[in-house]
Scaffold this active site. Sequence first.
Site, PDB file in Angstrom:
ATOM      1  N   ASP A  70     -20.391  -6.039  18.580  1.00 25.18           N
ATOM      2  CA  ASP A  70     -19.135  -6.350  17.887  1.00 25.18           C
ATOM      3  C   ASP A  70     -19.476  -6.627  16.426  1.00 25.18           C
ATOM      4  OD1 ASP A  70     -16.442  -7.322  17.294  1.00 25.18           O
ATOM      5  OD2 ASP A  70     -16.215  -7.614  19.439  1.00 25.18           O
ATOM      6  N   HIS A  93     -20.343  -3.752  14.425  1.00 23.42           N
ATOM      7  CA  HIS A  93     -19.098  -3.378  13.752  1.00 23.42           C
ATOM      8  C   HIS A  93     -19.069  -3.820  12.294  1.00 23.42           C
ATOM      9  CE1 HIS A  93     -16.748  -3.161  17.848  1.00 23.42           C
ATOM     10  NE2 HIS A  93     -17.813  -2.377  17.808  1.00 23.42           N
TER      11      HIS A  93
END
Length: 249
Positions: A70, A93
């Site tokens: 993430d 991310h």
Amino acid sequence: MTFNFVSNSSVHHLRSFNSQNGHFKVHGCQKIDFRNIRISAPEDSPNTDGIKIGNSYRVRIRRTIIHTGDDCIAIVSGSRKIHISNVFCGPGHGISIGSLGGHAYTEYDVEGIFVKNSVFKKTSNGLRIKTYARDSKPLKASNIVFEDINMIDVMYPIIIDQQYCPHNQCDLQDSSSNVQVSDVTFRNIWGTSSSKEAVTLKCSKSKPCKNIVMENIRLPHNGPKGPATFVCNNVIGNSYGSHIPPSCI
């Protein structure tokens, strides 16, 4: 590991592997310094933010390596004076400010964010500001500087997304973000984009981004779909220096 309402502290030389959720959460803290941290989780592991910061003041992150599924670092509501330097991010991310403006709880402005001298390798995003495309309490994300950043095959290296709607619960035709994004500088960002969309600035129709500065951005893409693109919607600002792709500000 969670830090709630911690002040005047230092966290260093720790390793976090395969967390079932976020690795480090920082809430309501003041003057806390993270350094020499190593974080690792599989690329496909959901909700494994490396370091998530909210409602905190003067947080510093440096000399840190983050591989996760993430956000490498997530900066959310109420974060002020956050300094990030010498971070390696990837996979993951990227570094995200937000999401803002779409939550049931009371949200607060984000301001004074500095990210510099860092490397992103094969992340899905690089430097991202995201706000929901829906009506909310007026908010600000301002005084943000990203500089001296190396992107290595990053899918979306630079993105302001004020149409963020991860579960398709927004009416993008009629809704507009109520978060004012302003005074944001991207300076000396170089490397390669793994997609055509090297720079995407999709700002709010009702509150266009203000004083966005792009300086020396070089993010070529050499793929079958053609050269990299630089997309601007509802952006007010200036460009300086050389740009690949050509700036639309």
